[in-house]
Design an enzyme around this catalytic site. Sequence first.
Site, PDB file in Angstrom:
ATOM      1  N   HIS A 275       0.897  -1.283   0.077  1.00 11.93           N
ATOM      2  CA  HIS A 275      -0.085   0.128  -0.158  1.00 11.93           C
ATOM      3  C   HIS A 275       0.905   1.114   0.074  1.00 11.93           C
ATOM      4  O   HIS A 275       0.221   2.327  -0.368  1.00 11.93           O
ATOM      5  CB  HIS A 275      -0.888   0.043   0.984  1.00 11.93           C
ATOM      6  CG  HIS A 275      -1.704   1.064   1.294  1.00 11.93           C
ATOM      7  ND1 HIS A 275      -1.512   2.273   1.955  1.00 11.93           N
ATOM      8  CD2 HIS A 275      -3.086   1.487   0.762  1.00 11.93           C
ATOM      9  CE1 HIS A 275      -2.637   3.281   1.855  1.00 11.93           C
ATOM     10  NE2 HIS A 275      -3.244   2.827   1.221  1.00 11.93           N
ATOM     11  N   CYS A 276       1.924   1.333   0.373  1.00 16.05           N
ATOM     12  CA  CYS A 276       2.882   2.402   0.663  1.00 16.05           C
ATOM     13  C   CYS A 276       3.645   2.910  -0.553  1.00 16.05           C
ATOM     14  O   CYS A 276       3.252   3.809  -1.032  1.00 16.05           O
ATOM     15  CB  CYS A 276       3.843   2.168   1.707  1.00 16.05           C
ATOM     16  SG  CYS A 276       3.003   2.137   3.395  1.00 16.05           S
ATOM     17  N   ILE A 277       4.679   2.169  -0.877  1.00 16.67           N
ATOM     18  CA  ILE A 277       5.599   2.915  -1.858  1.00 16.67           C
ATOM     19  C   ILE A 277       4.980   3.021  -3.295  1.00 16.67           C
ATOM     20  O   ILE A 277       5.285   4.169  -3.956  1.00 16.67           O
ATOM     21  CB  ILE A 277       6.814   1.867  -1.928  1.00 16.67           C
ATOM     22  CG1 ILE A 277       7.288   1.478  -0.567  1.00 16.67           C
ATOM     23  CG2 ILE A 277       7.837   2.497  -2.903  1.00 16.67           C
ATOM     24  CD1 ILE A 277       8.619   0.512  -0.561  1.00 16.67           C
ATOM     25  N   ASP A 280       2.095   6.176  -1.776  1.00 21.87           N
ATOM     26  CA  ASP A 280       2.104   7.762  -0.929  1.00 21.87           C
ATOM     27  C   ASP A 280       2.941   8.620  -1.700  1.00 21.87           C
ATOM     28  O   ASP A 280       2.584   9.572  -1.561  1.00 21.87           O
ATOM     29  CB  ASP A 280       2.837   7.021   0.318  1.00 21.87           C
ATOM     30  CG  ASP A 280       2.146   6.078   1.149  1.00 21.87           C
ATOM     31  OD1 ASP A 280       0.696   5.798   0.525  1.00 21.87           O
ATOM     32  OD2 ASP A 280       2.405   5.328   2.015  1.00 21.87           O
TER      33      ASP A 280
END
Length: 442
Positions: A275-277, A280
């Site tokens: 979900h992050c890299i 975001d």
Amino acid sequence: MDLLQKIKNKEAKIGIIGLGYVGLPLGLAFNAKGFEVLGFDLDERKITSIEKKQSYIKHIKTEDIKKAVESGKLKATTDFKHLPEVDAIIICVPTPLNEHREPDMSYVENTARTVGKYLRKGQLVTLESTTYPGTTDELLQPIFENADSAKGNKYVVGKDFYLAFSPEREDPNNPNYTTATIPKVVGGVTEKCLELALALYNQVIVKTVPVSSPRAAEATKLLENIFRSVNIALVNELKMVFDRMGIDVWEVIKAASTKPFGYTPFYPGPGLGGHCIPIDPFYLTWKAREFEINTKFIELAGEINTYQPYYVVEKSIEVLNKHKRAMNGSKVLILGASYKKDIDDMRESPSLKLIEIFRERGAEVEYHDPYVPKLPKTRKYQYDMESIDLTKESISKYDLVVLSTDHNIFDYEMIAKNAKIVVDSRNSFEAREIKGKNIFKA
């Protein structure tokens, strides 16, 4: 008794909104320290699993949930009318991108409006969802300040309610760190908000790191992920350059890693997942436009990383051509569906994109992943696929086997011996000292 004293006495009741990969382990961490926890989620399957004392996330042990539920201090519900019962509300909901690569704040905003509907005086609210700088004070604060407007009242932040941002730092299945052992950045809207948020997290986290504002905390999380995105993009680009030069990027990275200062190893792959890299950094790109700034590094890194599944497919076509086979009509097996090894998390997995591209090139595609028995429907992909059984006989029927996720559970020796062609996007075969003329890197 005021909220600070309730927190210090572990008498404060904690509400966790969103019982996924962030919320569930956080709730268990609070419970393990003696706090009563009430989890909220719209997904009834998660609520049912908790009620049955079962885990629905691979790296979270069923025994931990069973212990927490049987203690009488962990409960879960889909009914948000119970929000006034808790003293601290922690929001852990998704912050994805929409089809235009812009922030989709619907989960955060809808949750905030629900919280605002039930917000009572004296409650602390913290947001953990990764987002752009300004979300806490620009989006959440006005909603909560008007929570009692129907009665002609206006709540005052830092007096009637307390608001903070503390970004999650989950790394699923990391054997060295857990929710409780990863230092936590905290930014409060006011000094009192910060004091209460620090007191709350200090009860369960090994170390808290206070910053001047929620915006600083929001920016901290973005910096962490942008740092990784840019460096991964760098090695992905070098992988393609060195491949043209006949140089093995993995060998180069290994050699460079012997330098004891000024260097941190990052590794190439078939694309970014989780979900992050992959997501975001674009929250900052979007927000930066408001200030008339172009985030060139972030956008270039995104382009390179987004291209990687296409590069894997191009290398696969090249390998097939060398064996006098066409991609069109070939049978392709993707090994690994989750975005990271040894977990069941499918969020933004590059395997999903690989399936799409291979199919567009005319291939018949199947996958194998013991942690993902069936591909879940996502916002972008609606695959109706189940993991195939991997045997000597089954693997030999494929024209091409592509390693996308390097699970340790895979029998790499068996795969190498029985596959016609293997394209390894993770350097996993060589790392295990398994070599063969049928194994190629991508």
